[in-house]
Each structure stands twice: as structure tokens, then as C-alpha cells.
Design a protein around this motif. Structure first.
Motif, PDB file in Angstrom:
ATOM      1  N   GLY A 106     -53.384 -31.681  46.452  1.00  0.00           N
ATOM      2  CA  GLY A 106     -53.815 -30.895  47.451  1.00  0.00           C
ATOM      3  C   GLY A 106     -52.614 -29.844  48.090  1.00  0.00           C
ATOM      4  N   ASN A 107     -51.441 -29.884  47.649  1.00  0.00           N
ATOM      5  CA  ASN A 107     -50.532 -29.188  47.856  1.00  0.00           C
ATOM      6  C   ASN A 107     -50.605 -27.640  47.330  1.00  0.00           C
ATOM      7  OD1 ASN A 107     -48.909 -31.167  48.882  1.00  0.00           O
ATOM      8  ND2 ASN A 107     -48.377 -32.190  46.769  1.00  0.00           N
ATOM      9  N   LYS A 108     -50.504 -26.582  48.277  1.00  0.00           N
ATOM     10  CA  LYS A 108     -50.186 -25.569  47.761  1.00  0.00           C
ATOM     11  C   LYS A 108     -49.144 -24.923  47.124  1.00  0.00           C
ATOM     12  CE  LYS A 108     -50.374 -20.709  49.644  1.00  0.00           C
ATOM     13  NZ  LYS A 108     -50.267 -19.888  51.057  1.00  0.00           N
ATOM     14  N   ILE A 109     -49.349 -24.569  45.608  1.00  0.00           N
ATOM     15  CA  ILE A 109     -48.365 -24.230  44.865  1.00  0.00           C
ATOM     16  C   ILE A 109     -47.636 -22.866  45.091  1.00  0.00           C
ATOM     17  CG2 ILE A 109     -47.858 -24.079  42.226  1.00  0.00           C
ATOM     18  CD1 ILE A 109     -48.131 -26.888  43.595  1.00  0.00           C
ATOM     19  N   GLU A 110     -48.825 -21.835  45.008  1.00  0.00           N
ATOM     20  CA  GLU A 110     -48.744 -20.644  44.931  1.00  0.00           C
ATOM     21  C   GLU A 110     -49.823 -19.807  45.507  1.00  0.00           C
ATOM     22  OE1 GLU A 110     -48.109 -18.246  41.355  1.00  0.00           O
ATOM     23  OE2 GLU A 110     -48.796 -20.058  40.179  1.00  0.00           O
ATOM     24  N   THR A 111     -49.776 -18.318  45.597  1.00  0.00           N
ATOM     25  CA  THR A 111     -50.927 -17.613  45.974  1.00  0.00           C
ATOM     26  C   THR A 111     -50.952 -16.604  45.035  1.00  0.00           C
ATOM     27  OG1 THR A 111     -50.904 -18.035  48.415  1.00  0.00           O
ATOM     28  CG2 THR A 111     -51.838 -15.809  47.641  1.00  0.00           C
ATOM     29  N   VAL A 112     -51.938 -16.434  44.465  1.00  0.00           N
ATOM     30  CA  VAL A 112     -52.307 -15.339  43.245  1.00  0.00           C
ATOM     31  C   VAL A 112     -52.895 -14.223  43.585  1.00  0.00           C
ATOM     32  CG1 VAL A 112     -51.649 -16.996  41.432  1.00  0.00           C
ATOM     33  CG2 VAL A 112     -53.971 -16.795  42.032  1.00  0.00           C
ATOM     34  N   ASN A 113     -52.573 -13.148  43.166  1.00  0.00           N
ATOM     35  CA  ASN A 113     -53.438 -12.092  43.113  1.00  0.00           C
ATOM     36  C   ASN A 113     -54.595 -12.020  42.050  1.00  0.00           C
ATOM     37  OD1 ASN A 113     -52.354 -10.471  45.399  1.00  0.00           O
ATOM     38  ND2 ASN A 113     -50.863  -9.941  43.803  1.00  0.00           N
ATOM     39  N   ILE A 114     -55.582 -11.716  42.333  1.00  0.00           N
ATOM     40  CA  ILE A 114     -56.909 -11.919  41.413  1.00  0.00           C
ATOM     41  C   ILE A 114     -57.549 -10.369  41.156  1.00  0.00           C
ATOM     42  CG2 ILE A 114     -59.187 -12.861  40.830  1.00  0.00           C
ATOM     43  CD1 ILE A 114     -58.430 -15.114  42.607  1.00  0.00           C
ATOM     44  N   TYR A 115     -56.932  -9.816  40.029  1.00  0.00           N
ATOM     45  CA  TYR A 115     -57.481  -8.406  39.737  1.00  0.00           C
ATOM     46  C   TYR A 115     -58.824  -8.407  39.073  1.00  0.00           C
ATOM     47  CZ  TYR A 115     -52.773  -7.343  41.288  1.00  0.00           C
ATOM     48  OH  TYR A 115     -51.622  -7.143  42.053  1.00  0.00           O
ATOM     49  N   ALA A 116     -59.911  -8.558  39.818  1.00  0.00           N
ATOM     50  CA  ALA A 116     -61.193  -8.728  39.160  1.00  0.00           C
ATOM     51  C   ALA A 116     -61.944  -7.361  39.195  1.00  0.00           C
ATOM     52  CB  ALA A 116     -61.954  -9.855  39.855  1.00  0.00           C
ATOM     53  N   LYS A 117     -61.477  -6.595  39.760  1.00  0.00           N
ATOM     54  CA  LYS A 117     -62.363  -5.119  39.834  1.00  0.00           C
ATOM     55  C   LYS A 117     -62.614  -4.848  38.448  1.00  0.00           C
ATOM     56  CE  LYS A 117     -62.677  -0.754  41.778  1.00  0.00           C
ATOM     57  NZ  LYS A 117     -62.770   0.116  42.717  1.00  0.00           N
ATOM     58  N   ASP A 118     -64.025  -4.470  38.110  1.00  0.00           N
ATOM     59  CA  ASP A 118     -64.532  -3.914  36.923  1.00  0.00           C
ATOM     60  C   ASP A 118     -64.467  -4.903  35.730  1.00  0.00           C
ATOM     61  OD1 ASP A 118     -65.085  -1.458  38.116  1.00  0.00           O
ATOM     62  OD2 ASP A 118     -62.943  -0.634  37.862  1.00  0.00           O
ATOM     63  N   VAL A 119     -63.904  -5.998  35.990  1.00  0.00           N
ATOM     64  CA  VAL A 119     -64.387  -7.090  34.725  1.00  0.00           C
ATOM     65  C   VAL A 119     -65.594  -7.583  34.862  1.00  0.00           C
ATOM     66  CG1 VAL A 119     -63.221  -9.276  34.254  1.00  0.00           C
ATOM     67  CG2 VAL A 119     -61.616  -7.906  35.366  1.00  0.00           C
ATOM     68  N   PRO A 120     -66.147  -7.816  33.775  1.00  0.00           N
ATOM     69  CA  PRO A 120     -67.478  -8.273  33.529  1.00  0.00           C
ATOM     70  C   PRO A 120     -67.628  -9.596  34.111  1.00  0.00           C
ATOM     71  CG  PRO A 120     -66.649  -7.024  31.619  1.00  0.00           C
ATOM     72  CD  PRO A 120     -65.307  -7.255  32.489  1.00  0.00           C
ATOM     73  N   VAL A 121     -68.724  -9.865  34.654  1.00  0.00           N
ATOM     74  CA  VAL A 121     -69.039 -11.155  34.936  1.00  0.00           C
ATOM     75  C   VAL A 121     -69.062 -12.080  33.735  1.00  0.00           C
ATOM     76  CG1 VAL A 121     -70.610 -12.715  36.144  1.00  0.00           C
ATOM     77  CG2 VAL A 121     -70.043 -10.435  37.149  1.00  0.00           C
ATOM     78  N   GLY A 122     -68.535 -13.215  33.560  1.00  0.00           N
ATOM     79  CA  GLY A 122     -68.442 -14.064  32.608  1.00  0.00           C
ATOM     80  C   GLY A 122     -69.690 -15.092  32.452  1.00  0.00           C
ATOM     81  N   ASP A 123     -69.717 -15.779  31.243  1.00  0.00           N
ATOM     82  CA  ASP A 123     -70.666 -16.909  30.996  1.00  0.00           C
ATOM     83  C   ASP A 123     -72.289 -16.566  31.291  1.00  0.00           C
ATOM     84  OD1 ASP A 123     -68.692 -18.767  30.617  1.00  0.00           O
ATOM     85  OD2 ASP A 123     -68.441 -19.102  32.766  1.00  0.00           O
ATOM     86  N   GLN A 124     -72.678 -15.151  31.270  1.00  0.00           N
ATOM     87  CA  GLN A 124     -73.998 -14.805  31.162  1.00  0.00           C
ATOM     88  C   GLN A 124     -74.158 -13.634  30.211  1.00  0.00           C
ATOM     89  OE1 GLN A 124     -75.316 -14.092  35.274  1.00  0.00           O
ATOM     90  NE2 GLN A 124     -73.488 -15.156  35.792  1.00  0.00           N
ATOM     91  N   PRO A 125     -74.986 -13.829  29.173  1.00  0.00           N
ATOM     92  CA  PRO A 125     -75.320 -12.577  28.455  1.00  0.00           C
ATOM     93  C   PRO A 125     -75.942 -11.424  29.161  1.00  0.00           C
ATOM     94  CG  PRO A 125     -77.067 -14.420  28.000  1.00  0.00           C
ATOM     95  CD  PRO A 125     -75.900 -15.011  29.092  1.00  0.00           C
ATOM     96  N   GLN A 126     -75.379 -10.361  28.929  1.00  0.00           N
ATOM     97  CA  GLN A 126     -75.798  -9.188  29.848  1.00  0.00           C
ATOM     98  C   GLN A 126     -76.899  -8.458  28.988  1.00  0.00           C
ATOM     99  OE1 GLN A 126     -73.169  -6.890  32.001  1.00  0.00           O
ATOM    100  NE2 GLN A 126     -71.636  -8.693  32.187  1.00  0.00           N
ATOM    101  N   THR A 127     -77.122  -8.869  27.771  1.00  0.00           N
ATOM    102  CA  THR A 127     -78.227  -8.264  26.893  1.00  0.00           C
ATOM    103  C   THR A 127     -79.034  -9.474  26.314  1.00  0.00           C
ATOM    104  OG1 THR A 127     -77.165  -6.212  26.355  1.00  0.00           O
ATOM    105  CG2 THR A 127     -78.929  -6.896  24.879  1.00  0.00           C
ATOM    106  N   GLN A 128     -80.108  -9.583  26.646  1.00  0.00           N
ATOM    107  CA  GLN A 128     -81.181 -10.452  25.702  1.00  0.00           C
ATOM    108  C   GLN A 128     -82.354  -9.848  25.346  1.00  0.00           C
ATOM    109  OE1 GLN A 128     -82.031 -13.385  29.166  1.00  0.00           O
ATOM    110  NE2 GLN A 128     -80.510 -14.887  27.822  1.00  0.00           N
ATOM    111  N   MET A 129     -82.652 -10.432  24.250  1.00  0.00           N
ATOM    112  CA  MET A 129     -84.096 -10.044  23.579  1.00  0.00           C
ATOM    113  C   MET A 129     -84.862 -11.230  22.880  1.00  0.00           C
ATOM    114  SD  MET A 129     -83.059  -6.435  21.603  1.00  0.00           S
ATOM    115  CE  MET A 129     -81.277  -6.360  21.658  1.00  0.00           C
ATOM    116  N   VAL A 130     -86.043 -10.966  23.131  1.00  0.00           N
ATOM    117  CA  VAL A 130     -86.820 -12.329  22.779  1.00  0.00           C
ATOM    118  C   VAL A 130     -88.124 -11.703  22.092  1.00  0.00           C
ATOM    119  CG1 VAL A 130     -88.206 -14.480  23.759  1.00  0.00           C
ATOM    120  CG2 VAL A 130     -85.961 -13.801  24.794  1.00  0.00           C
ATOM    121  N   ALA A 131     -88.385 -12.120  21.030  1.00  0.00           N
ATOM    122  CA  ALA A 131     -89.555 -11.991  20.209  1.00  0.00           C
ATOM    123  C   ALA A 131     -90.479 -13.413  19.807  1.00  0.00           C
ATOM    124  CB  ALA A 131     -89.235 -11.448  19.084  1.00  0.00           C
TER     125      ALA A 131
END
Length: 185
Positions: A106-131
């Protein structure tokens, strides 16, 4: 680890528009959506090269999810039907934030900047097709065979990976799944 007063309630603003068609032989839906996720919070757990465990609460991320979807079921006759789904989305983070990194004690080690702007959301397929094909074996018994194709699936990432501008999310290979299920309706 993060004081409760820093975490805000997540806000979701969503707009959907669609059209549905129903006849004796076809059921069809076409829709479009736009969703704004504001103040998303999650906790990222990860390990370093020495196998030390760290936790980083991420607070205040925003994302947009836009997409279109078409689904249909065609009834060829009383015992045979065909179904399909096409879903195409564009899901991205829309802002940058900072996050504190804590060790396993629980000790704070550091603060990091997270440059997430325009990064695709992960872990979810953004194209799916079902037949698929549906067999109505008896009046209340059916069996389905479906093939699901997933593409534009981006690998999940730890917040530490987004600590410099220009992060490129790794797109995983497209893949398909075949499934069978039966049931009573």
C-alpha cells in the motif's frame, strides 16, 4: 488505496436509433449507437520484471463507443431458419489522466501519466459477425449451429504501458468460433 472521495460516479450518456422489420418470414433490426462513458474507474494490477505486484487505481477516464449493428433471422420454412449479425464499432479512450502506483504493502511508489487519448479500448472485439442456422426439430425443441467471427480485438494493457504519448495498442489476430446449442422455446 485510493481515497473514496476521489472516485466519482461513472456517467453514461447514450443515444440509439434503430429500425425493426417483422414479417411472417423475416425479423430484422438495424441500429446505430453513440455512448459517452465519463469518469470510468478501474484498478489495474500488474507485476514488474522481478515479479513484484503493483496496483494502480485509474480514475476519470472517458471513452466513446460508436457503432452500427444489423441482425436478422429468416424463416425458410417451419423447421429451418437462418440468422446473422454484423456489428461494427469504434471504441476509444478520449482523455489522458494520471494514476498513483502502489506496491503490495500500500505504499505509493510513483504517479504516472496515462496517455490514453485515442487508444482503442482493449479486450473487446470491435467487429463481430455471426452466421447461423436454426433447426426446429419438434414444436418446442430447437438446435442452432453458429459461426462467430471476431476482429479488431485489441490486447488489454496495463496503465504503465500508457506512460508515454503515442502508445499503439496491439491488435490481436482475427478468429472465429463455432458453437452448437439446443434448447426448448
Amino acid at each position: 488505496l485510493t481515497p473514496v472521495n476521489e472516485i466519482k460516479n461513472e456517467k453514461i450518456t447514450a443515444f440509439e436509433v434503430g429500425y425493426g422489420l417483422r414479417t411472417s418470414w423475416i425479423s430484422l433490426n438495424l441500429g446505430g449507437s453513440y455512448t459517452l462513458w465519463a469518469d470510468k474507474s478501474y484498478t489495474d494490477n500488474f507485476r514488474d520484471a522481478d515479479n513484484n505486484e503493483y496496483t494502480s487505481p485509474v480514475i476519470g477516464l472517458n471513452a466513446t463507443h460508436t457503432g452500427v449493428e444489423l441482425d436478422f433471422e429468416i424463416k425458410a420454412n417451419e423447421w429451418l431458419g437462418f440468422l446473422g449479425v454484423v456489428s461494427i464499432g469504434d471504441w476509444k479512450w478520449t482523455n489522458d489522466v494520471t494514476s498513483d502506483v502502489f506496491d503490495d504493502f500500500g505504499n505509493k511508489i510513483e504517479t504516472v501519466n496515462i496517455y490514453a487519448k485515442d487508444v482503442p479500448v482493449g479486450d473487446q472485439p470491435q467487429t463481430q459477425m455471426v452466421a447461423g442456422v436454426k433447426f426446429q426439430i419438434m414444436p418446442n425443441l430447437f438446435a442452432n449451429f453458429n459461426y462467430r467471427f471476431n476482429d479488431r480485438l485489441y490486447k488489454g494493457y496495463d496503465v504503465i504501458e500508457l506512460d508515454e504519448p503515442g502508445y499503439t495498442a496491439e491488435q490481436l489476430p482475427a478468429y472465429g468460433l463455432m458453437d452448437f446449442h439446443a434448447g426448448m422455446d
